[in-house]
Write a protein that holds these residues in place. Structure first.
Motif, short mmCIF file in Angstrom:
data_model
loop_
_atom_site.label_atom_id
_atom_site.label_comp_id
_atom_site.label_asym_id
_atom_site.label_seq_id
_atom_site.Cartn_x
_atom_site.Cartn_y
_atom_site.Cartn_z
N ARG A 159 45.29 7.05 75.95
CA ARG A 159 45.72 8.28 75.37
C ARG A 159 45.81 8.12 73.82
NH1 ARG A 159 48.22 10.67 79.96
NH2 ARG A 159 47.56 8.79 81.45
N GLY A 160 46.06 6.92 73.38
CA GLY A 160 46.04 6.81 72.01
C GLY A 160 47.75 7.26 71.43
N PHE A 161 48.34 7.42 72.26
CA PHE A 161 49.97 7.50 71.68
C PHE A 161 50.78 6.89 72.99
CE2 PHE A 161 48.62 11.46 73.75
CZ PHE A 161 49.78 11.76 74.58
N ARG A 162 51.86 6.73 72.44
CA ARG A 162 53.05 6.24 73.67
C ARG A 162 54.43 7.24 73.00
NH1 ARG A 162 53.68 0.04 72.92
NH2 ARG A 162 53.84 0.26 70.73
N ILE A 163 55.20 7.43 74.07
CA ILE A 163 56.26 8.21 73.83
C ILE A 163 57.15 7.22 73.72
CG2 ILE A 163 57.96 10.03 74.64
CD1 ILE A 163 55.43 11.30 76.12
N SER A 164 57.96 7.37 72.49
CA SER A 164 59.40 6.64 72.01
C SER A 164 60.54 7.44 72.53
CB SER A 164 59.04 6.22 70.84
OG SER A 164 60.61 5.47 70.41
N LYS A 165 61.17 6.99 73.56
CA LYS A 165 62.33 7.82 74.10
C LYS A 165 63.74 7.49 73.43
CE LYS A 165 59.75 8.83 78.29
NZ LYS A 165 59.50 8.78 79.81
N VAL A 166 63.83 7.99 72.31
CA VAL A 166 64.85 7.76 71.32
C VAL A 166 65.99 8.35 71.87
CG1 VAL A 166 65.71 7.52 68.77
CG2 VAL A 166 63.11 7.55 69.70
N ASP A 167 66.13 9.51 72.12
CA ASP A 167 67.47 10.35 72.25
C ASP A 167 67.45 11.45 73.13
OD1 ASP A 167 70.21 11.04 72.19
OD2 ASP A 167 70.25 11.65 70.23
N GLN A 168 68.30 11.90 74.09
CA GLN A 168 68.08 13.31 74.69
C GLN A 168 69.11 13.63 75.16
OE1 GLN A 168 66.11 10.17 76.30
NE2 GLN A 168 67.99 9.76 77.19
N LEU A 169 69.29 15.00 75.50
CA LEU A 169 70.23 15.49 76.49
C LEU A 169 69.76 15.55 77.79
CD1 LEU A 169 73.15 17.00 76.68
CD2 LEU A 169 71.78 19.18 76.26
N GLU A 170 70.35 15.18 78.81
CA GLU A 170 69.97 14.91 80.13
C GLU A 170 71.12 15.28 81.05
OE1 GLU A 170 68.51 10.83 80.93
OE2 GLU A 170 67.60 11.60 82.52
N GLY A 171 70.63 16.18 81.92
CA GLY A 171 71.40 16.82 83.21
C GLY A 171 71.04 16.32 84.49
N ASN A 172 71.96 15.86 85.21
CA ASN A 172 71.21 15.16 86.31
C ASN A 172 72.29 16.11 87.42
OD1 ASN A 172 69.01 13.62 86.70
ND2 ASN A 172 70.34 12.16 85.18
N PHE A 173 71.89 16.70 88.48
CA PHE A 173 72.74 17.54 89.49
C PHE A 173 72.26 17.22 90.61
CE2 PHE A 173 72.48 19.54 85.28
CZ PHE A 173 73.72 19.84 84.90
N ARG A 174 73.38 16.25 91.40
CA ARG A 174 72.86 15.59 92.46
C ARG A 174 73.67 16.37 93.87
NH1 ARG A 174 68.79 15.30 92.27
NH2 ARG A 174 67.81 14.44 90.61
N GLU A 175 74.62 17.24 93.45
CA GLU A 175 75.51 17.94 94.41
C GLU A 175 75.11 19.43 94.45
OE1 GLU A 175 77.54 16.13 96.58
OE2 GLU A 175 77.06 14.24 95.56
N PRO A 176 75.22 19.97 95.52
CA PRO A 176 75.20 21.29 95.72
C PRO A 176 76.31 22.14 94.73
CG PRO A 176 75.32 20.51 97.72
CD PRO A 176 75.67 19.43 96.92
N GLY A 177 76.05 23.16 94.15
CA GLY A 177 76.96 23.78 93.39
C GLY A 177 76.44 24.94 92.10
N ASN A 178 77.27 25.45 91.54
CA ASN A 178 76.67 26.12 90.13
C ASN A 178 77.33 25.39 89.01
OD1 ASN A 178 75.47 28.41 91.35
ND2 ASN A 178 77.41 29.00 91.97
N TYR A 179 76.22 25.25 87.98
CA TYR A 179 76.72 24.53 86.90
C TYR A 179 76.30 25.27 85.82
CZ TYR A 179 76.97 20.74 90.45
OH TYR A 179 77.27 20.01 91.63
N CYS A 180 76.85 24.91 84.62
CA CYS A 180 76.11 25.25 83.30
C CYS A 180 76.12 23.89 82.18
CB CYS A 180 77.50 26.06 82.68
SG CYS A 180 76.62 26.78 81.05
N LEU A 181 74.81 23.80 81.91
CA LEU A 181 74.73 22.72 80.87
C LEU A 181 74.43 23.32 79.42
CD1 LEU A 181 74.00 19.78 80.40
CD2 LEU A 181 71.47 20.46 80.81
N LYS A 182 75.50 22.83 78.93
CA LYS A 182 75.72 23.26 77.38
C LYS A 182 75.97 22.23 76.61
CE LYS A 182 78.02 27.60 76.12
NZ LYS A 182 79.09 28.22 76.51
N PRO A 183 75.31 22.02 75.25
CA PRO A 183 75.53 20.72 74.39
C PRO A 183 76.99 20.65 73.95
CG PRO A 183 73.89 22.14 73.37
CD PRO A 183 74.41 22.64 74.85
#
Ligand code: UTP
Length: 620
Positions: free
Chosen positions: A596-620
């Motif tokens: 591809r000619g590039f690689r992705i450097s995964k420095v920082d991120q906001l990550e939300g993992n929702f593994r249980e049923p329900g209603n959620y709000c993801l807000k920084p």
């Protein structure tokens, strides 16, 4: 010698065997193999025994030779005799410089030109999703991929590297999302599973199966997937269609792939078509190994097929005159025959010059060629497809492309073989057949990965690279443009060179097919004033993720199970993921990345993992 062999030999006119090397080895052959030997001799192939030693030497290899001949004979409609006869005819035509389109006059066929996101497009997408439960998909994945030169199979390559989703996973998840959405619309009806057939070859079969098995079929039931393997065909050494003996092994015939046209005879002979028909399938959708955009184009094109009742619908993109993709044309012969067919770009220009336009392949007032560009994704209506194959057995008109040593066209630089292409299926259809096309923007529908970095960098300016670099960037561009159309403020792209290829770099936006299959799905899930900056990456991996007034300047990853409803809002600001140039020659880097000619450097991120049923709000 077995009695039956003696009978067999007794029935042979031994004088036909003007081939002493074979004659002295006849004793080791079974009756079936004696028949095959006779067939070879009768069809001008005695040279294959030229180097055979006396009995007792290499007898196992001699039998293995006939095993191969038996395979070549049984896997070709009409057997090897038919293959040799077809080859003689096509080689003679090629030598004489005969044009397959002689006597035909091209015109622009009727079809549907779609504009992404307009009312018509949305209506077709809706119809297509409804119809999807009646579809079966066929992936042709037997190609060698010589131009790409990747060590693995092409369907195992990541379609993009933000999530690392390989092509096969993307395809299967898209089909499952279509199945789910389509069945949801057909409330009350029993759930239908959309079948997937994959055509493999000896080059790809084992690795395709291993990829599926080691990934639990990417969520599809294993019974939903069928693998059919194409066989190679014999190579031809000269204009007399003499089979080419392998230079490494005098007991083998050289073989090469016959092309993706094999898919029709295999689907027919495997019984899959009748099985699908009995299960209520109406449409068969054919697609290729590395087009990460294809499923963006499927709902609307299937909607067109269903609305217009097309027996054949070729997916197409606007084509610039002289662009190196085939044009879809209606051809009318002086004797009244007509067909709607792909004409390869190098044949289109001379055909136009010789018939309707002395300027040849030129743009019309739209700025594009009036003939849409074929991208080789087909939708066939099953009922009429089966009817046609009952007549032809799935044999597709072949062609031969020998590389001659010189202008006398008497010998080849290397052996050749007959080939066939899946898009030539309509060639045998009657003029009453409803054959049409669906044109869509290229950014939405087509970005295959075919070329290695070195060759892609040499592609003339303005032509598509069709590389791993451009294939991945096209996915980000398509998602960015779709969101933009849905009202999200998306930063303008920048041009950047990777592996010597200048590409548009957009924010890296990716969503799983189940998040949105259609433009209406996207619009339902986006609200308020949203914006995404150029440095951003956004990955949406759940069905019920809703974006509300989000301002993204960094990386956001949301992963949610189906029963978790997640609202994402506010301003996300972080360093995010950056793209770093890498060189395709740097073998310390894994091949699937460096091409591809590039690689992705995964420095920082906001990550939300929702593994249980329900209603959620993801807000920084
Ligand atoms: P390509 O044009 O990409 O050809 O095939 P290829 O053989 O894979 O690659 P090159 O030409 O060697 O570089 C278009 C599609 O048809 C399939 C490929 O797997 C791809 O999905 N195909 C091609 C087959 O299934 N069988 C074949 O014999 C040839």
């Amino acid at each position: 010698m077995a009695d039956s062999t003696s009978d067999q030999l007794a029935n042979l006119d031994i004088s036909e065997f003007d081939c002493p090397n074979l004659q002295r080895n006849l004793n080791i052959l079974s009756p079936d193999y004696v028949d095959l030997a006779k067939m070879l001799i009768q069809n001008g192939q005695s040279h294959v025994f030229d180097e055979w030693p006396e009995p007792g030497v290499d007898d196992d290899e001699k039998l293995a030779f006939f095993d191969q001949i038996a395979r070549l004979n049984s896997s070709y409609p009409g057997g090897l005799v038919q293959y040799i006869n077809n080859a003689k005819e096509l080689l003679a035509d090629s030598k004489a410089g005969k044009n397959a389109f002689d006597g035909f006059t091209p015109s622009v066929p009727t079809g549907e030109n779609l504009t992404f996101a307009d009312e018509n497009f949305i209506k077709y997408e809706e119809t297509g999703v409804k119809e999807a439960k009646n579809a079966a998909f066929v992936l042709v994945a037997g190609g060698l991929g010589e131009r790409l030169g990747y060590n693995g199979i092409k369907v195992a390559l990541p379609s993009e590297t933000s999530t690392g989703t390989c092509f096969l996973q993307l395809y299967i998840e898209s089909i499952l999302a279509l199945q789910e959405a389509s069945c949801r619309l057909a409330e009350g009806e029993p759930l239908k599973e959309i079948p997937l057939a994959i055509m493999t070859s000896d080059d790809t079969h084992a690795r395709t199966l291993a990829l599926l098995e080691s990934n639990a079929y990417f969520g599809m039931k294993s019974t939903q997937v069928s693998l059919v393997k194409q066989e190679k065909v014999a190579c031809l050494a000269d204009n007399d269609a003499r089979l080419a003996v392998d230079p490494q092994n005098k007991y083998r015939i050289q073989t090469k792939p016959h092309g993706h046209g094999d898919v029709h005879s295999l689907l027919y002979s495997s019984g899959l078509l009748n099985k699908w028909h009995d299960a209520g399938v109406k449409w068969v959708l054919f697609f290729q190994d590395t087009n990460g955009l294809l499923f963006k184009a499927i709902p609307a094109s299937l909607g067109v097929s269903a609305t217009k009742q097309y027996q054949v619908n070729s997916l197409a993109v606007p084509r610039k005159a002289k662009e190196a993709i085939g044009g879809i044309a209606k051809l009318t012969h002086a004797d009244g025959r007509t067909m709607v067919i792909n004409v390869e770009y190098n044949q289109l220009d001379p055909l136009l010059r010789a018939t309707i336009n002395s300027e040849g392949d030129v743009n019309c007032e739209t700025g594009f060629s009036p003939f849409p560009g074929n991208i080789n994704q087909l939708i066939l209506e099953l009922e009429s497809y089966i009817e046609e194959l009952k007549k032809t057995g799935g044999a597709i008109k072949e062609f031969v492309n020998p590389k001659y040593k010189d202008a006398t066209k008497t010998s080849f630089k290397s052996s050749t073989r007959l080939e066939c292409m899946m898009q030539d299926y309509p060639k045998t259809l009657p003029p009453t057949a409803r054959v049409g096309f669906t044109v869509m923007d290229i950014w939405l529908a087509y970005a295959p990965v075919k070329n290695n970095p070195e060759d892609a960098a040499k592609v003339p300016k303005g032509n598509p690279y069709h590389s791993a670099t451009s294939g991945e960037m096209a996915i980000y561009r398509a998602h960015s443009l779709i969101l933009k159309k849905a009202g999200v403020q998306i930063a303008d792209p920048v041009m950047h060179a990777y592996n010597g290829q200048e590409v548009e770099v957009w924010p890296r936006i990716v969503w799983k097919p189940k998040w949105a299959l259609t433009f209406s799905d996207v619009k339902r899930k986006i609200g308020g004033n949203c914006s995404v900056s150029l440095k951003s990456t956004m990955v949406l991996k759940g069905r019920n993720i809703f974006i509300e007034g989000l301002s993204l300047n960094g990386t956001l990853i949301v992963d949610a199970i189906d029963d978790a409803e997640v609202k994402v809002e506010g301003s996300v600001q972080n360093v995010g993921w950056t793209l770093e140039n890498v060189d395709y020659k740097d073998t310390r880097i894994p091949e699937e990345i460096r091409i591809r000619g590039f690689r992705i450097s995964k420095v920082d991120q906001l990550e939300g993992n929702f593994r249980e049923p329900g209603n959620y709000c993801l807000k920084p």
